[in-house]
Design a protein around this motif. Structure first.
Motif, mmCIF file in Angstrom:
data_model
loop_
_atom_site.group_PDB
_atom_site.id
_atom_site.type_symbol
_atom_site.label_atom_id
_atom_site.label_comp_id
_atom_site.label_asym_id
_atom_site.label_seq_id
_atom_site.Cartn_x
_atom_site.Cartn_y
_atom_site.Cartn_z
ATOM 1 N N UNK A 146 74.544 23.178 -52.606
ATOM 2 C CA UNK A 146 74.342 24.650 -52.649
ATOM 3 C C UNK A 146 73.255 25.261 -53.266
ATOM 4 N N UNK A 147 73.605 26.621 -53.780
ATOM 5 C CA UNK A 147 72.609 27.558 -54.476
ATOM 6 C C UNK A 147 72.466 27.491 -55.946
ATOM 7 N N UNK A 148 73.502 26.763 -56.272
ATOM 8 C CA UNK A 148 73.884 26.549 -57.978
ATOM 9 C C UNK A 148 72.241 26.057 -58.502
ATOM 10 N N UNK A 149 71.685 24.934 -57.885
ATOM 11 C CA UNK A 149 70.568 24.558 -58.632
ATOM 12 C C UNK A 149 69.323 25.067 -57.668
ATOM 13 N N UNK A 150 68.266 24.769 -58.232
ATOM 14 C CA UNK A 150 66.953 25.062 -57.852
ATOM 15 C C UNK A 150 66.601 23.962 -56.723
ATOM 16 N N UNK A 151 67.060 22.994 -56.953
ATOM 17 C CA UNK A 151 66.695 21.763 -55.882
ATOM 18 C C UNK A 151 67.578 20.363 -56.320
ATOM 19 N N UNK A 152 67.533 19.396 -55.531
ATOM 20 C CA UNK A 152 68.019 18.254 -55.763
ATOM 21 C C UNK A 152 67.044 16.899 -55.777
ATOM 22 N N UNK A 153 67.200 15.980 -56.501
ATOM 23 C CA UNK A 153 66.598 14.700 -56.772
ATOM 24 C C UNK A 153 67.474 13.559 -56.806
ATOM 25 N N UNK A 154 67.218 12.754 -55.747
ATOM 26 C CA UNK A 154 67.956 11.407 -55.587
ATOM 27 C C UNK A 154 67.261 10.447 -56.604
ATOM 28 N N UNK A 155 67.945 9.817 -57.703
ATOM 29 C CA UNK A 155 67.375 9.098 -58.404
ATOM 30 C C UNK A 155 67.763 7.476 -58.256
ATOM 31 N N UNK A 156 66.936 6.747 -57.563
ATOM 32 C CA UNK A 156 67.085 5.272 -57.096
ATOM 33 C C UNK A 156 66.755 4.303 -57.977
ATOM 34 N N UNK A 157 67.750 3.481 -58.397
ATOM 35 C CA UNK A 157 67.691 2.483 -59.565
ATOM 36 C C UNK A 157 67.098 1.133 -59.101
#
Length: 278
Positions: A146-157
């Motif tokens: 949603x708009x709560x964050x400035x963006x999203x990053x998926x952290x792949x291990x």
């Protein structure tokens, strides 16, 4: 040639399994017969998705230069991390419907990399989404924040997949969280040992994912839940490292293991664990 920072690029980005996996003629016939029973009027055939068929939004965030080598915004990496593997997830991919892929996918190679990523993401109000094998069927890896964050990053291990120690005397082993089920069992087999945890997603899921979701081993009897097999857990949080002590047993206060088991990425990113073997 697929452009990706991942070392495993042989999986379908739009659904379950390897990219070169195909159904047999008998299986396709059985599906067609079932389809005629469910929809006698017929349906609309769907072709195998191609990367170029998705209209992906541009990343909304700008990473610092020091972290750029760890981050990917290629179509394959963003689409592979856009959904899990539920029926609804796969149907949306078949419909070419992926409006909220991660802005970037991070591929850390060390715990220090994770620490630096979390420091940047907290500072810039970016959602951090831990990603093991991506087999979640309950939206656990979906980056629609949603708009709560400035963006999203998926952290792949997937690069944190080392066997750190095997202790045959104590029947225990220390693994990094990104190790996949088959690789974990292959490392133990020469020692005559097994974790004996076989969830239905075994081939494509990771130790860290099992712990984060409190996975059950549906293809084994007796000890089937990962809860019973964990000795200690380590994770990276936005406030620094957190780990539980490896003890034979303890009745002293709150169990840190029990807080981290099933935490689904809400507390931090599980990086490694000691597990009991059979």
């Amino acid at each position: 040639m697929i452009k990706s920072l991942a070392k495993h690029t042989n999986r379908k980005f739009w659904g379950w399994g390897y990219a070169d996996f195909c159904l047999t003629e008998a299986e396709n016939t059985a599906i067609e017969e079932a389809g005629r029973l469910l929809a006698p009027e017929g349906g609309t055939p769907v072709s195998i998705p191609q990367l170029a068929e998705y209209n992906l939004p541009k990343p909304r965030i700008s990473p610092p230069a020091a972290l750029k080598p760890l981050l990917s915004s290629t179509p394959y990496d963003r689409l592979f991390h856009a959904y899990g593997q539920s029926c609804a997830d796969i149907l949306r991919m078949l419909m070419r419907d992926a409006p909220n892929p991660p802005d970037f996918v991070a591929f850390p190679k060390t715990q220090k990399d994770i620490s630096h990523l979390l420091e940047w993401m907290e500072k810039d109000n970016i959602a951090a989404i831990p990603f093991g094998g991506g087999t979640s069927v309950c939206g656990g890896v979906e980056p629609d924040v949603g708009d709560t964050y400035n963006g999203a990053v998926s952290i792949d291990l997937q690069y944190l997949d080392k066997v750190l120690q095997i202790d045959p005397v104590s029947r225990a082993a220390h693994f990094e969280a990104g190790i996949f089920g088959p690789d974990l069992e292959n490392a133990l087999r020469p020692h005559g040992l097994t974790l004996r945890h076989f969830p239905q997603s075994f081939g494509f899921s990771t130790l860290g994912g099992w712990i984060a979701t409190r996975a059950g081993g549906h293809f084994a009897t007796q000890y089937t839940h990962i809860d019973d097999l964990v000795e200690s857990i380590a994770m990276q949080t936005p406030r620094g490292p957190l780990s539980s002590r490896r003890l034979p047993g303890s009745g002293a206060g709150i169990s840190a293991d029990r807080m981290m088991l099933g935490s689904e990425g809400t507390m931090g990113i599980i990086t490694d664990a000691w597990v009991r073997l059979q």
